[in-house]
Design a protein around this motif. Structure first.
Motif, short mmCIF file in Angstrom:
data_model
loop_
_atom_site.label_atom_id
_atom_site.label_comp_id
_atom_site.label_asym_id
_atom_site.label_seq_id
_atom_site.Cartn_x
_atom_site.Cartn_y
_atom_site.Cartn_z
N UNK A 46 -11.48 -35.78 -8.27
CA UNK A 46 -12.86 -35.93 -8.74
C UNK A 46 -12.95 -35.26 -10.34
N UNK A 47 -13.52 -36.39 -10.95
CA UNK A 47 -13.39 -35.86 -12.64
C UNK A 47 -14.93 -36.55 -13.09
N UNK A 48 -15.40 -35.96 -14.17
CA UNK A 48 -16.65 -36.46 -14.68
C UNK A 48 -16.47 -35.82 -16.08
N UNK B 107 -21.24 -35.94 -34.60
CA UNK B 107 -19.97 -35.59 -33.71
C UNK B 107 -20.52 -35.19 -32.43
N UNK B 108 -19.62 -35.46 -31.45
CA UNK B 108 -20.01 -35.19 -29.86
C UNK B 108 -18.95 -34.05 -29.50
N UNK B 109 -19.27 -33.00 -29.13
CA UNK B 109 -18.43 -32.28 -28.38
C UNK B 109 -18.40 -32.68 -26.98
N UNK B 110 -17.06 -33.00 -26.59
CA UNK B 110 -16.66 -33.68 -25.34
C UNK B 110 -16.16 -32.68 -24.37
N UNK B 111 -16.38 -32.71 -23.23
CA UNK B 111 -15.86 -32.18 -22.26
C UNK B 111 -15.64 -33.03 -20.93
N UNK B 112 -14.11 -32.70 -20.53
CA UNK B 112 -13.60 -33.51 -19.31
C UNK B 112 -13.43 -32.67 -18.15
N UNK B 113 -13.78 -32.65 -17.17
CA UNK B 113 -13.66 -31.93 -15.92
C UNK B 113 -12.84 -32.41 -15.03
N UNK B 114 -12.16 -31.82 -13.88
CA UNK B 114 -11.30 -32.22 -13.02
C UNK B 114 -11.74 -31.16 -11.89
N UNK B 115 -12.20 -31.77 -10.74
CA UNK B 115 -12.31 -30.52 -9.62
C UNK B 115 -13.76 -30.38 -9.56
N UNK B 116 -14.30 -30.16 -8.48
CA UNK B 116 -15.60 -29.87 -8.39
C UNK B 116 -15.73 -28.36 -8.63
N UNK B 117 -17.07 -27.96 -8.84
CA UNK B 117 -17.45 -26.58 -9.22
C UNK B 117 -16.87 -25.35 -8.31
N UNK B 118 -16.94 -25.85 -6.99
CA UNK B 118 -16.50 -24.97 -5.75
C UNK B 118 -15.16 -25.33 -5.23
#
Length: 331
Positions: free
Chosen positions: A121-123, A133-144
Protein backbone atom coordinates in the motif's frame (compact mmCIF):
# COMPACT_ATOMS: atom_id res chain seq x y z
CA UNK A 1 14.80 24.14 27.32
CA UNK A 2 11.54 25.69 28.52
CA UNK A 3 11.39 26.03 32.30
CA UNK A 4 7.63 25.95 32.89
CA UNK A 5 5.53 22.82 33.20
CA UNK A 6 1.95 23.26 32.04
CA UNK A 7 -0.88 21.09 33.36
CA UNK A 8 -4.14 20.67 31.44
CA UNK A 9 -7.35 18.72 32.12
CA UNK A 10 -8.38 16.24 30.75
CA UNK A 11 -6.52 14.64 27.82
CA UNK A 12 -7.63 11.82 25.57
CA UNK A 13 -4.83 9.75 24.03
CA UNK A 14 -5.15 6.48 22.10
CA UNK A 15 -8.79 6.08 23.14
CA UNK A 16 -7.94 6.33 26.86
CA UNK A 17 -9.19 9.24 28.92
CA UNK A 18 -6.56 10.76 31.20
CA UNK A 19 -7.46 13.24 33.91
CA UNK A 20 -4.18 15.17 33.91
CA UNK A 21 -1.63 16.19 31.33
CA UNK A 22 1.79 17.62 32.10
CA UNK A 23 3.64 19.50 29.37
CA UNK A 24 7.27 20.61 29.25
CA UNK A 25 7.91 22.25 25.90
CA UNK A 26 7.17 19.56 23.31
CA UNK A 27 7.20 16.73 25.85
CA UNK A 28 3.82 15.54 27.10
CA UNK A 29 2.85 13.12 29.86
CA UNK A 30 -0.77 12.10 30.36
CA UNK A 31 -1.70 10.38 33.62
CA UNK A 32 -4.39 9.67 36.20
CA UNK A 33 -6.32 7.51 33.75
CA UNK A 34 -10.04 7.31 34.40
CA UNK A 35 -11.16 3.75 35.32
CA UNK A 36 -13.03 2.09 32.46
CA UNK A 37 -14.26 -1.42 31.66
CA UNK A 38 -11.01 -2.10 29.75
CA UNK A 39 -8.85 -0.42 32.41
CA UNK A 40 -10.76 -0.97 35.70
CA UNK A 41 -7.96 0.25 37.99
CA UNK A 42 -7.22 3.37 35.95
CA UNK A 43 -3.50 2.60 35.88
CA UNK A 44 -0.80 3.80 33.53
CA UNK A 45 0.53 6.98 31.97
CA UNK A 46 1.40 7.97 28.41
CA UNK A 47 4.57 9.79 27.31
CA UNK A 48 4.68 11.57 23.95
CA UNK A 49 7.70 13.35 22.49
CA UNK A 50 7.48 15.26 19.23
CA UNK A 51 10.56 15.78 17.09
CA UNK A 52 11.42 18.91 19.06
CA UNK A 53 10.63 17.04 22.26
CA UNK A 54 13.20 14.41 21.30
CA UNK A 55 15.71 17.20 20.69
CA UNK A 56 15.00 18.57 24.18
CA UNK A 57 15.44 15.15 25.78
CA UNK A 58 18.64 14.62 23.77
CA UNK A 59 20.07 17.90 25.07
CA UNK A 60 19.21 16.97 28.66
CA UNK A 61 20.77 13.51 28.27
CA UNK A 62 23.81 14.86 26.44
CA UNK A 63 24.49 17.38 29.22
CA UNK A 64 24.85 14.39 31.55
CA UNK A 65 26.89 12.32 29.05
CA UNK A 66 23.90 10.04 28.47
CA UNK A 67 22.09 8.77 25.37
CA UNK A 68 18.59 7.57 24.55
CA UNK A 69 19.97 4.08 25.10
CA UNK A 70 20.68 4.98 28.73
CA UNK A 71 17.18 6.42 29.03
CA UNK A 72 15.63 3.20 27.73
CA UNK A 73 17.86 1.25 30.12
CA UNK A 74 16.48 3.28 33.04
CA UNK A 75 12.95 2.46 31.89
CA UNK A 76 13.81 -1.24 32.09
CA UNK A 77 15.34 -0.79 35.56
CA UNK A 78 12.39 1.17 36.90
CA UNK A 79 9.46 -0.61 35.29
CA UNK A 80 10.70 -4.04 34.15
CA UNK A 81 8.08 -5.39 31.76
CA UNK A 82 5.39 -2.95 32.93
CA UNK A 83 5.94 -0.52 30.07
CA UNK A 84 6.03 -0.67 26.30
CA UNK A 85 6.63 1.56 23.30
CA UNK A 86 3.57 2.09 21.14
CA UNK A 87 5.32 4.07 18.40
CA UNK A 88 8.88 4.89 17.43
CA UNK A 89 9.94 7.04 14.46
CA UNK A 90 13.48 6.79 13.10
CA UNK A 91 14.75 9.46 10.69
CA UNK A 92 17.70 9.02 8.30
CA UNK A 93 18.88 12.29 6.75
CA UNK A 94 20.76 12.44 3.46
CA UNK A 95 22.54 15.81 3.35
CA UNK A 96 24.80 14.98 0.41
CA UNK A 97 24.93 17.58 -2.37
CA UNK A 98 23.93 14.81 -4.76
CA UNK A 99 21.48 12.63 -2.78
CA UNK A 100 21.45 8.84 -3.00
CA UNK A 101 17.87 9.15 -4.31
CA UNK A 102 14.96 11.58 -4.29
CA UNK A 103 11.32 11.10 -3.27
CA UNK A 104 10.46 11.51 -6.96
CA UNK A 105 12.58 8.44 -7.77
CA UNK A 106 10.92 6.50 -4.96
CA UNK A 107 7.50 7.48 -6.32
CA UNK A 108 8.39 6.10 -9.75
CA UNK A 109 9.53 2.83 -8.19
CA UNK A 110 6.24 2.53 -6.31
CA UNK A 111 4.17 3.32 -9.39
CA UNK A 112 6.04 0.67 -11.40
CA UNK A 113 5.71 -1.83 -8.52
CA UNK A 114 9.50 -2.21 -8.47
CA UNK A 115 9.90 -2.91 -4.77
CA UNK A 116 9.72 -5.84 -2.35
CA UNK A 117 8.10 -5.27 1.03
CA UNK A 118 5.62 -6.74 3.49
CA UNK A 119 3.25 -3.94 2.47
CA UNK A 120 2.13 -3.00 -1.04
CA UNK A 121 0.00 0.00 0.00
CA UNK A 122 1.57 3.29 -1.10
CA UNK A 123 0.43 6.84 -1.71
CA UNK A 124 1.87 10.28 -2.37
CA UNK A 125 1.47 13.83 -1.16
CA UNK A 126 2.77 16.88 -2.98
CA UNK A 127 2.73 20.08 -0.90
CA UNK A 128 3.01 23.25 -2.96
CA UNK A 129 4.42 26.25 -1.15
CA UNK A 130 4.81 29.89 -2.20
CA UNK A 131 7.38 28.92 -4.80
CA UNK A 132 6.83 26.73 -7.84
CA UNK A 133 8.67 23.88 -6.14
CA UNK A 134 6.80 20.88 -4.77
CA UNK A 135 7.75 19.18 -1.52
CA UNK A 136 7.08 15.58 -2.41
CA UNK A 137 6.37 12.78 0.07
CA UNK A 138 6.08 9.09 -0.80
CA UNK A 139 4.48 6.75 1.75
CA UNK A 140 4.64 2.96 2.02
CA UNK A 141 2.38 1.16 4.47
CA UNK A 142 -0.69 2.45 6.27
CA UNK A 143 -0.50 4.68 9.32
CA UNK A 144 -1.38 1.75 11.59
CA UNK A 145 1.02 -0.77 10.03
CA UNK A 146 3.60 -2.39 12.30
CA UNK A 147 6.22 -0.83 10.03
CA UNK A 148 5.77 1.93 7.47
CA UNK A 149 7.98 4.40 5.61
CA UNK A 150 8.06 8.03 4.49
CA UNK A 151 10.42 9.57 1.94
CA UNK A 152 10.29 13.35 1.57
CA UNK A 153 11.99 16.60 0.58
CA UNK A 154 13.05 17.97 3.95
CA UNK A 155 14.89 20.85 2.26
CA UNK A 156 11.74 22.22 0.62
CA UNK A 157 9.75 21.76 3.82
CA UNK A 158 12.32 23.73 5.83
CA UNK A 159 12.58 26.35 3.08
CA UNK A 160 8.85 27.08 3.27
CA UNK A 161 8.65 26.88 7.05
CA UNK A 162 11.54 29.24 7.82
CA UNK A 163 11.54 31.35 4.62
CA UNK A 164 15.05 30.27 3.65
CA UNK A 165 16.35 29.64 0.16
CA UNK A 166 17.15 26.10 -0.98
CA UNK A 167 20.74 27.20 -1.63
CA UNK A 168 21.01 28.32 1.97
CA UNK A 169 19.65 25.01 3.28
CA UNK A 170 21.37 22.66 0.88
CA UNK A 171 20.13 19.29 -0.31
CA UNK A 172 18.25 17.46 2.43
CA UNK A 173 16.29 14.26 1.76
CA UNK A 174 14.77 12.33 4.65
CA UNK A 175 13.82 8.65 5.02
CA UNK A 176 11.63 7.85 8.01
CA UNK A 177 10.78 4.44 9.44
CA UNK A 178 7.71 4.32 11.65
CA UNK A 179 7.43 1.36 14.01
CA UNK A 180 4.37 0.50 16.09
CA UNK A 181 3.59 -1.68 19.09
CA UNK A 182 5.66 -4.90 19.27
CA UNK A 183 8.12 -3.83 16.57
CA UNK A 184 8.59 -0.41 18.19
CA UNK A 185 9.26 -1.99 21.57
CA UNK A 186 11.58 -4.67 20.15
CA UNK A 187 13.67 -2.05 18.33
CA UNK A 188 13.83 0.19 21.41
CA UNK A 189 15.08 -2.70 23.54
CA UNK A 190 17.68 -3.58 20.91
CA UNK A 191 18.79 0.05 20.88
CA UNK A 192 18.95 -0.04 24.69
CA UNK A 193 21.51 -2.84 24.37
CA UNK A 194 23.47 -1.10 21.60
CA UNK A 195 23.03 2.66 22.21
CA UNK A 196 25.95 3.73 19.98
CA UNK A 197 24.75 1.78 16.93
CA UNK A 198 21.48 3.50 15.99
CA UNK A 199 22.57 4.10 12.39
CA UNK A 200 23.60 0.49 11.86
CA UNK A 201 20.36 -0.76 13.44
CA UNK A 202 18.21 1.55 11.30
CA UNK A 203 19.90 0.59 8.03
CA UNK A 204 19.78 -3.09 9.01
CA UNK A 205 16.04 -2.75 9.62
CA UNK A 206 15.60 -1.24 6.15
CA UNK A 207 17.71 -3.96 4.55
CA UNK A 208 15.53 -6.66 6.12
CA UNK A 209 12.14 -5.14 5.32
CA UNK A 210 12.35 -3.13 2.08
CA UNK A 211 14.12 -3.44 -1.27
CA UNK A 212 13.87 -1.42 -4.45
CA UNK A 213 14.60 -3.71 -7.37
CA UNK A 214 15.45 -3.81 -11.06
CA UNK A 215 12.77 -5.54 -13.19
CA UNK A 216 13.69 -8.85 -14.82
CA UNK A 217 11.27 -10.03 -17.53
CA UNK A 218 12.66 -13.55 -17.44
CA UNK A 219 11.94 -13.93 -13.70
CA UNK A 220 8.33 -13.96 -12.50
CA UNK A 221 9.25 -13.97 -8.79
CA UNK A 222 9.91 -10.34 -7.89
CA UNK A 223 11.78 -11.30 -4.72
CA UNK A 224 14.53 -12.72 -6.95
CA UNK A 225 15.04 -9.45 -8.82
CA UNK A 226 18.33 -7.67 -8.13
CA UNK A 227 18.43 -4.73 -5.76
CA UNK A 228 18.67 -1.43 -7.66
CA UNK A 229 21.89 0.54 -7.53
CA UNK A 230 20.73 3.57 -5.53
CA UNK A 231 19.30 1.39 -2.73
CA UNK A 232 22.48 -0.70 -2.55
CA UNK A 233 24.61 2.45 -2.28
CA UNK A 234 22.28 3.94 0.32
CA UNK A 235 22.31 0.89 2.60
CA UNK A 236 25.98 0.12 2.17
CA UNK A 237 27.50 -3.07 3.53
CA UNK A 238 24.99 -3.69 6.31
CA UNK A 239 23.58 -6.91 7.69
CA UNK A 240 19.77 -7.21 7.55
CA UNK A 241 18.24 -6.84 11.00
CA UNK A 242 15.38 -9.16 11.91
CA UNK A 243 13.51 -7.98 14.99
CA UNK A 244 12.73 -10.69 17.52
CA UNK A 245 9.14 -10.38 18.70
CA UNK A 246 8.62 -12.70 21.69
CA UNK A 247 5.35 -14.57 21.71
CA UNK A 248 3.17 -13.51 24.60
CA UNK A 249 1.59 -16.35 26.53
CA UNK A 250 -0.86 -15.15 29.11
CA UNK A 251 -1.57 -17.28 32.18
CA UNK A 252 -4.85 -18.97 33.06
CA UNK A 253 -5.33 -16.33 35.77
CA UNK A 254 -4.98 -13.59 33.11
CA UNK A 255 -7.50 -15.46 30.95
CA UNK A 256 -9.90 -15.46 33.88
CA UNK A 257 -9.36 -11.73 34.37
CA UNK A 258 -9.95 -11.17 30.63
CA UNK A 259 -13.25 -13.09 30.87
CA UNK A 260 -14.34 -10.93 33.79
CA UNK A 261 -13.06 -7.50 32.68
CA UNK A 262 -13.90 -8.05 29.02
CA UNK A 263 -17.56 -8.64 29.76
CA UNK A 264 -17.71 -12.30 28.65
CA UNK A 265 -18.90 -13.50 32.05
CA UNK A 266 -21.53 -10.76 32.08
CA UNK A 267 -22.82 -12.04 28.72
CA UNK A 268 -23.03 -15.61 30.04
CA UNK A 269 -24.84 -14.33 33.13
CA UNK A 270 -27.31 -12.60 30.80
CA UNK A 271 -28.05 -15.87 28.97
CA UNK A 272 -28.57 -17.65 32.29
CA UNK A 273 -30.98 -14.90 33.33
CA UNK A 274 -33.00 -15.30 30.13
CA UNK A 275 -33.04 -19.08 30.55
CA UNK A 276 -34.06 -18.85 34.20
CA UNK A 277 -37.06 -16.67 33.27
CA UNK A 278 -38.02 -18.68 30.19
CA UNK A 279 -37.17 -15.73 27.93
CA UNK A 280 -34.63 -17.25 25.51
CA UNK A 281 -37.03 -17.27 22.58
CA UNK A 282 -35.10 -18.76 19.64
CA UNK A 283 -31.74 -18.43 21.45
CA UNK A 284 -29.84 -21.54 22.58
CA UNK A 285 -29.40 -22.31 26.25
CA UNK A 286 -25.98 -22.05 27.88
CA UNK A 287 -26.02 -25.83 28.33
CA UNK A 288 -26.50 -26.40 24.59
CA UNK A 289 -23.65 -24.01 23.78
CA UNK A 290 -21.36 -25.67 26.34
CA UNK A 291 -22.06 -29.12 24.91
CA UNK A 292 -20.75 -28.02 21.52
CA UNK A 293 -17.85 -25.94 22.86
CA UNK A 294 -14.27 -27.22 22.45
CA UNK A 295 -11.07 -25.92 24.04
CA UNK A 296 -8.53 -24.22 21.80
CA UNK A 297 -5.03 -25.81 21.98
CA UNK A 298 -3.58 -22.76 23.84
CA UNK A 299 -6.38 -22.85 26.43
CA UNK A 300 -6.05 -26.64 26.72
CA UNK A 301 -2.34 -26.22 27.47
CA UNK A 302 -3.09 -23.70 30.24
CA UNK A 303 -5.77 -25.91 31.78
CA UNK A 304 -3.41 -28.90 31.70
CA UNK A 305 -0.65 -26.90 33.39
CA UNK A 306 -3.06 -25.68 36.04
CA UNK A 307 -4.25 -29.22 36.82
CA UNK A 308 -0.65 -30.40 37.11
CA UNK A 309 0.21 -27.59 39.55
CA UNK A 310 -2.71 -28.42 41.88
CA UNK A 311 -2.22 -32.20 41.66
CA UNK A 312 -5.38 -33.07 39.68
CA UNK A 313 -3.76 -34.88 36.74
CA UNK A 314 -6.66 -37.37 36.58
CA UNK A 315 -8.75 -34.66 34.88
CA UNK A 316 -6.27 -34.06 32.06
CA UNK A 317 -7.72 -36.78 29.73
CA UNK A 318 -11.09 -34.98 29.87
CA UNK A 319 -9.40 -31.77 28.78
CA UNK A 320 -7.62 -33.52 25.94
CA UNK A 321 -10.87 -35.16 24.80
CA UNK A 322 -12.60 -31.77 24.50
CA UNK A 323 -9.70 -30.02 22.75
CA UNK A 324 -10.00 -28.91 19.13
CA UNK A 325 -7.68 -30.50 16.62
CA UNK A 326 -5.37 -28.15 14.74
CA UNK A 327 -4.48 -24.57 15.61
CA UNK A 328 -6.76 -22.44 17.70
CA UNK A 329 -6.80 -18.86 18.85
CA UNK A 330 -5.10 -17.74 22.03
CA UNK A 331 -7.55 -17.55 24.92
Amino acid sequence: MPEDIFITYPAKVAFKTYQTRWQLGDIYISGNAKPTEDNPEGLGCYLVMTGRGCDDIFNILDSHNRTFGHMFHQCVRWFGTEFHFTRLDIAIDDRNEVPFFTPAQIQKKFEKEEFVSTSDFYHFDDSKYDTDDLARTAYLGSGKSAISYRFYDKDREVSAKYSKSLDEIGSWKRTEIQLRDEKAHAFAMLFEERPMELGELAFGLLAENLRFVVPNKSESNKSRWKTCRFWKRFLGNVEPLKLHIPKTQNSLLETQQWLTDGGVISAVKGFYFLEEHDALGELKSVGEMLDKARYSPPLSSKLTGHLQRIGREELIPHIQYDTKSGKGGVV
